[in-house]
Design an enzyme around this catalytic site. Structure first.
Site, PDB file in Angstrom:
ATOM      1  N   CYS A  23      10.998  26.055   6.896  1.00  0.00           N
ATOM      2  CA  CYS A  23      10.580  26.099   8.300  1.00  0.00           C
ATOM      3  C   CYS A  23       9.201  25.504   8.529  1.00  0.00           C
ATOM      4  O   CYS A  23       8.947  24.899   9.571  1.00  0.00           O
ATOM      5  CB  CYS A  23      10.652  27.522   8.855  1.00  0.00           C
ATOM      6  SG  CYS A  23       9.705  28.741   7.918  1.00  0.00           S
ATOM      7  N   HIS A  79       8.183  33.191   8.855  1.00  0.00           N
ATOM      8  CA  HIS A  79       8.860  32.205   9.682  1.00  0.00           C
ATOM      9  C   HIS A  79       7.789  31.373  10.375  1.00  0.00           C
ATOM     10  O   HIS A  79       6.627  31.805  10.485  1.00  0.00           O
ATOM     11  CB  HIS A  79       9.763  32.889  10.716  1.00  0.00           C
ATOM     12  CG  HIS A  79      10.657  31.937  11.459  1.00  0.00           C
ATOM     13  ND1 HIS A  79      11.348  30.931  10.835  1.00  0.00           N
ATOM     14  CD2 HIS A  79      10.955  31.831  12.797  1.00  0.00           C
ATOM     15  CE1 HIS A  79      12.047  30.250  11.727  1.00  0.00           C
ATOM     16  NE2 HIS A  79      11.819  30.765  12.926  1.00  0.00           N
ATOM     17  N   ASP A  97      11.733  26.723  18.347  1.00  0.00           N
ATOM     18  CA  ASP A  97      12.190  27.364  17.111  1.00  0.00           C
ATOM     19  C   ASP A  97      13.536  26.761  16.725  1.00  0.00           C
ATOM     20  O   ASP A  97      14.565  27.065  17.335  1.00  0.00           O
ATOM     21  CB  ASP A  97      12.307  28.885  17.303  1.00  0.00           C
ATOM     22  CG  ASP A  97      12.735  29.611  16.042  1.00  0.00           C
ATOM     23  OD1 ASP A  97      12.987  28.953  15.013  1.00  0.00           O
ATOM     24  OD2 ASP A  97      12.812  30.861  16.080  1.00  0.00           O
TER      25      ASP A  97
END
Length: 221
Positions: A23, A79, A97
């Site tokens: 990520c 994250h 996202d």
């Protein structure tokens, strides 16, 4: 049509490079693409990279594509998302996202309500903290040689991206752990202008709790 809705760009998540479980690199490239395609300022001045984690390295987030549950909950070690805040606009900040099932992008308040779910009672060790880093500083300083995704025998935990690892402008090969390390002790104790201003002046930005996140984006210089 409201101001906020009319200013949300029509962008498909599939337009962006996405490698599962990487990520931080996905967001690095997402921010670069937003700068290049004119959705964001060319220098990234309206973009912020947001790391979400805690001391326990266990953060529950809802509406994640990787989940096998109907509510989309996942327990990540950390994250990373992008938040876009246009200073000259009254529009609400937007969350980008690539791992979320929510609209892409989503207004910050909606994202917090649906993904963070602040009303959900969590044990203290699962509280989420957010490191907010100005994208121009992230472009300059961030580096990852992907060592965190290797087993002791050198095999990959998850298949790496097809491109070369990200190296910082000063030649650093890996500093991901500096960004995703955070705890309650790191979070801001005050929201005065000088303290908040560190988000746009310091390499590692600032850390806030989930109750401070939305307020921070109203006070950024």
């Amino acid at each position: 049509m409201s101001t906020v809705t009319s200013e949300i760009p029509a962008v498909e998540a599939t337009q962006f490079q996405h490698t599962p479980y990487y990520c931080e690199e996905n967001v690095y490239l997402l921010c670069k693409t937003l700068c290049e395609n004119g959705v964001a300022d060319a220098t990234g001045s309206d973009l912020f990279v947001v790391f979400i984690s805690n001391e326990k390295k266990q953060v529950p987030l809802w509406h994640q594509k990787a989940s096998t549950r109907a509510d989309g909950i996942v327990l990540w070690d950390y994250h990373v998302i992008c938040v876009q805040r246009k200073k000259e606009s009254d529009a609400e900040p937007l969350v980008w996202d690539l791992d979320s099932t929510l609209p892409f992008p989503s207004p910050l308040a909606s994202y917090v309500n649906e993904t963070i779910q602040p009303s959900f009672q969590l044990f203290a060790e699962y509280q989420r903290y957010f490191r907010i880093v100005h994208a121009p500083l992230f472009f300059k300083h961030f580096a990852s040689d992907r060592r965190h995704m290797k087993e002791p025998d050198g095999s990959w935990i998850a298949q790496p991206p097809p491109y070369q690892p990200i190296v910082s402008q000063d030649g650093i090969l890996h500093n991901l752990s500096e960004y995703n390390a955070m705890s309650g002790a790191d979070s801001l104790s005050t929201m005065d202008p000088d303290t908040v201003g560190a988000a746009v002046s310091q390499k590692l930005g600032v850390v806030v709790s989930h109750t401070q996140l939305e307020e921070l984006f109203t006070k950024l210089p």
